[in-house]
Write a protein that holds these residues in place. Structure first.
Motif, PDB file in Angstrom:
ATOM      1  N   ARG A 169       0.829  -1.209   0.000  1.00 34.27           N
ATOM      2  CA  ARG A 169       0.000   0.000   0.000  1.00 34.27           C
ATOM      3  C   ARG A 169       0.865   1.262   0.000  1.00 34.27           C
ATOM      4  O   ARG A 169       0.505   2.255  -0.618  1.00 34.27           O
ATOM      5  CB  ARG A 169      -0.952   0.015   1.193  1.00 34.27           C
ATOM      6  CG  ARG A 169      -2.164  -0.849   0.937  1.00 34.27           C
ATOM      7  CD  ARG A 169      -3.327  -0.366   1.719  1.00 34.27           C
ATOM      8  NE  ARG A 169      -4.531  -1.024   1.247  1.00 34.27           N
ATOM      9  CZ  ARG A 169      -5.680  -0.948   1.856  1.00 34.27           C
ATOM     10  NH1 ARG A 169      -5.795  -0.254   2.972  1.00 34.27           N
ATOM     11  NH2 ARG A 169      -6.730  -1.543   1.373  1.00 34.27           N
ATOM     12  N   SER A 170       1.986   1.227   0.704  1.00 36.75           N
ATOM     13  CA  SER A 170       2.906   2.377   0.675  1.00 36.75           C
ATOM     14  C   SER A 170       3.403   2.606  -0.745  1.00 36.75           C
ATOM     15  O   SER A 170       3.481   3.749  -1.217  1.00 36.75           O
ATOM     16  CB  SER A 170       4.102   2.148   1.603  1.00 36.75           C
ATOM     17  OG  SER A 170       3.695   2.120   2.948  1.00 36.75           O
ATOM     18  N   ARG A 171       3.736   1.529  -1.420  1.00 38.20           N
ATOM     19  CA  ARG A 171       4.184   1.640  -2.812  1.00 38.20           C
ATOM     20  C   ARG A 171       3.059   2.184  -3.695  1.00 38.20           C
ATOM     21  O   ARG A 171       3.295   2.997  -4.581  1.00 38.20           O
ATOM     22  CB  ARG A 171       4.639   0.285  -3.339  1.00 38.20           C
ATOM     23  CG  ARG A 171       5.914  -0.217  -2.704  1.00 38.20           C
ATOM     24  CD  ARG A 171       6.188  -1.643  -3.168  1.00 38.20           C
ATOM     25  NE  ARG A 171       7.142  -2.304  -2.323  1.00 38.20           N
ATOM     26  CZ  ARG A 171       8.442  -2.301  -2.523  1.00 38.20           C
ATOM     27  NH1 ARG A 171       8.952  -1.647  -3.535  1.00 38.20           N
ATOM     28  NH2 ARG A 171       9.246  -2.939  -1.705  1.00 38.20           N
ATOM     29  N   LEU A 224      -1.798   3.943 -17.508  1.00 33.26           N
ATOM     30  CA  LEU A 224      -1.020   3.055 -18.385  1.00 33.26           C
ATOM     31  C   LEU A 224       0.479   3.281 -18.209  1.00 33.26           C
ATOM     32  O   LEU A 224       1.253   2.322 -18.111  1.00 33.26           O
ATOM     33  CB  LEU A 224      -1.408   3.284 -19.846  1.00 33.26           C
ATOM     34  CG  LEU A 224      -2.724   2.686 -20.297  1.00 33.26           C
ATOM     35  CD1 LEU A 224      -3.070   3.136 -21.711  1.00 33.26           C
ATOM     36  CD2 LEU A 224      -2.675   1.161 -20.216  1.00 33.26           C
ATOM     37  N   PHE A 225       0.890   4.538 -18.182  1.00 32.24           N
ATOM     38  CA  PHE A 225       2.307   4.868 -18.031  1.00 32.24           C
ATOM     39  C   PHE A 225       2.845   4.334 -16.695  1.00 32.24           C
ATOM     40  O   PHE A 225       3.910   3.711 -16.647  1.00 32.24           O
ATOM     41  CB  PHE A 225       2.500   6.388 -18.110  1.00 32.24           C
ATOM     42  CG  PHE A 225       3.903   6.826 -17.810  1.00 32.24           C
ATOM     43  CD1 PHE A 225       4.885   6.750 -18.783  1.00 32.24           C
ATOM     44  CD2 PHE A 225       4.248   7.307 -16.548  1.00 32.24           C
ATOM     45  CE1 PHE A 225       6.195   7.143 -18.510  1.00 32.24           C
ATOM     46  CE2 PHE A 225       5.551   7.697 -16.263  1.00 32.24           C
ATOM     47  CZ  PHE A 225       6.527   7.610 -17.250  1.00 32.24           C
ATOM     48  N   THR A 226       2.101   4.558 -15.620  1.00 32.61           N
ATOM     49  CA  THR A 226       2.570   4.202 -14.281  1.00 32.61           C
ATOM     50  C   THR A 226       2.704   2.693 -14.108  1.00 32.61           C
ATOM     51  O   THR A 226       3.646   2.214 -13.476  1.00 32.61           O
ATOM     52  CB  THR A 226       1.624   4.781 -13.212  1.00 32.61           C
ATOM     53  OG1 THR A 226       1.523   6.192 -13.422  1.00 32.61           O
ATOM     54  CG2 THR A 226       2.140   4.527 -11.813  1.00 32.61           C
ATOM     55  N   ARG A 227       1.793   1.946 -14.673  1.00 38.58           N
ATOM     56  CA  ARG A 227       1.849   0.478 -14.542  1.00 38.58           C
ATOM     57  C   ARG A 227       3.085  -0.120 -15.212  1.00 38.58           C
ATOM     58  O   ARG A 227       3.472  -1.239 -14.886  1.00 38.58           O
ATOM     59  CB  ARG A 227       0.584  -0.154 -15.113  1.00 38.58           C
ATOM     60  CG  ARG A 227      -0.614   0.097 -14.242  1.00 38.58           C
ATOM     61  CD  ARG A 227      -1.901  -0.426 -14.853  1.00 38.58           C
ATOM     62  NE  ARG A 227      -3.028  -0.072 -14.029  1.00 38.58           N
ATOM     63  CZ  ARG A 227      -3.397  -0.725 -12.938  1.00 38.58           C
ATOM     64  NH1 ARG A 227      -2.723  -1.782 -12.546  1.00 38.58           N
ATOM     65  NH2 ARG A 227      -4.419  -0.322 -12.220  1.00 38.58           N
ATOM     66  N   ALA A 273      -2.187  -2.741  -6.577  1.00 34.30           N
ATOM     67  CA  ALA A 273      -2.768  -2.121  -7.769  1.00 34.30           C
ATOM     68  C   ALA A 273      -4.187  -1.614  -7.514  1.00 34.30           C
ATOM     69  O   ALA A 273      -4.579  -0.573  -8.057  1.00 34.30           O
ATOM     70  CB  ALA A 273      -2.753  -3.110  -8.933  1.00 34.30           C
ATOM     71  N   VAL A 274      -4.946  -2.303  -6.703  1.00 32.98           N
ATOM     72  CA  VAL A 274      -6.319  -1.881  -6.409  1.00 32.98           C
ATOM     73  C   VAL A 274      -6.304  -0.566  -5.628  1.00 32.98           C
ATOM     74  O   VAL A 274      -7.079   0.359  -5.915  1.00 32.98           O
ATOM     75  CB  VAL A 274      -7.089  -2.981  -5.639  1.00 32.98           C
ATOM     76  CG1 VAL A 274      -8.442  -2.493  -5.181  1.00 32.98           C
ATOM     77  CG2 VAL A 274      -7.221  -4.235  -6.502  1.00 32.98           C
ATOM     78  N   LEU A 333      -6.773   5.428  -5.402  1.00 31.16           N
ATOM     79  CA  LEU A 333      -6.169   6.728  -5.109  1.00 31.16           C
ATOM     80  C   LEU A 333      -6.046   7.592  -6.360  1.00 31.16           C
ATOM     81  O   LEU A 333      -6.452   8.752  -6.356  1.00 31.16           O
ATOM     82  CB  LEU A 333      -4.795   6.551  -4.458  1.00 31.16           C
ATOM     83  CG  LEU A 333      -4.774   5.928  -3.073  1.00 31.16           C
ATOM     84  CD1 LEU A 333      -3.328   5.726  -2.610  1.00 31.16           C
ATOM     85  CD2 LEU A 333      -5.544   6.758  -2.075  1.00 31.16           C
ATOM     86  N   LEU A 334      -5.480   7.044  -7.415  1.00 31.14           N
ATOM     87  CA  LEU A 334      -5.257   7.842  -8.616  1.00 31.14           C
ATOM     88  C   LEU A 334      -6.584   8.342  -9.191  1.00 31.14           C
ATOM     89  O   LEU A 334      -6.783   9.546  -9.354  1.00 31.14           O
ATOM     90  CB  LEU A 334      -4.506   7.041  -9.682  1.00 31.14           C
ATOM     91  CG  LEU A 334      -4.290   7.797 -11.000  1.00 31.14           C
ATOM     92  CD1 LEU A 334      -3.298   8.946 -10.816  1.00 31.14           C
ATOM     93  CD2 LEU A 334      -3.810   6.862 -12.095  1.00 31.14           C
TER      94      LEU A 334
END
Length: 178
Positions: free
Chosen positions: A35-37, A61-64, A74-75, A80-81
């Motif tokens: 979660r910190s990541r 897409l860029f961040t993944r 990822a969830v 958040l994003l």
């Protein structure tokens, strides 16, 4: 002749090692939770949104594709994003009354960290408010300006009573009185 102990050889307790931290006090990459990541990647994405005006799907897409994303939750990142971008006006409305300057003068890093904190306090009720606060302070220390974490701390502490009043009251009730 009598022996004198030099200060370097005198008996003193050994220094406690601070595992998981760099020499500057920042957490080492290996010790971060998923979660910190996720918060770190969300912060990077929110920065792209604030500074570059990039749309959320492109940022996503860029961040993944960034190194280390596979170790993030990822969830939580998605929440958040996309949540912060969709609710930017609501989050700003929570933040602005606590600012001592116009929102336009707040660093995009600190603003994004405050968005994350306000969003988590509003929507991620499984994360204790103190954890939200501490995580955001750490983000601001690691990515923000010199004293940005103090500003983030003050604003999020000001928001917490309106979003997590019952939880804060429960914490106070559990605290032993001196």
């Amino acid at each position: 002749m009598s022996e004198t102990k030099s200060p370097s050889t005198s008996k003193r307790p050994p220094r406690q090692t601070r595992t998981g931290l760099t020499s500057t006090g920042a957490r080492k990459a290996g010790s971060k939770s998923d979660r910190s990541r996720a918060r770190e990647f969300a912060l990077q994405g929110l920065y792209q949104s604030l500074v570059g005006g990039n749309p959320a799907p492109d940022i996503d897409l860029f961040t993944r594709d960034l190194a280390g994303f596979s170790k993030a939750d990822a969830v939580h990142f998605d929440s958040l994003l996309h949540g912060c971008i969709e609710e930017a006006d609501k989050l700003d409305a929570l933040i602005v009354p606590l600012l001592d300057r116009p929102l336009t003068e707040i660093s995009p890093v600190e603003r994004a960290v405050m968005w994350i904190g306000a969003y988590e306090m509003s929507h991620c009720l499984d994360v204790p408010w103190r954890v939200v606060l501490n995580e955001c302070i750490e983000l601001a220390k690691e990515f923000g300006g010199t004293d940005g974490h103090k500003y983030v701390n003050g604003v999020l502490n000001g928001i917490a009573p309106s979003l997590r009043a019952a939880e804060m009251e429960s914490d106070r009730a559990k605290k032993p009185r001196a």
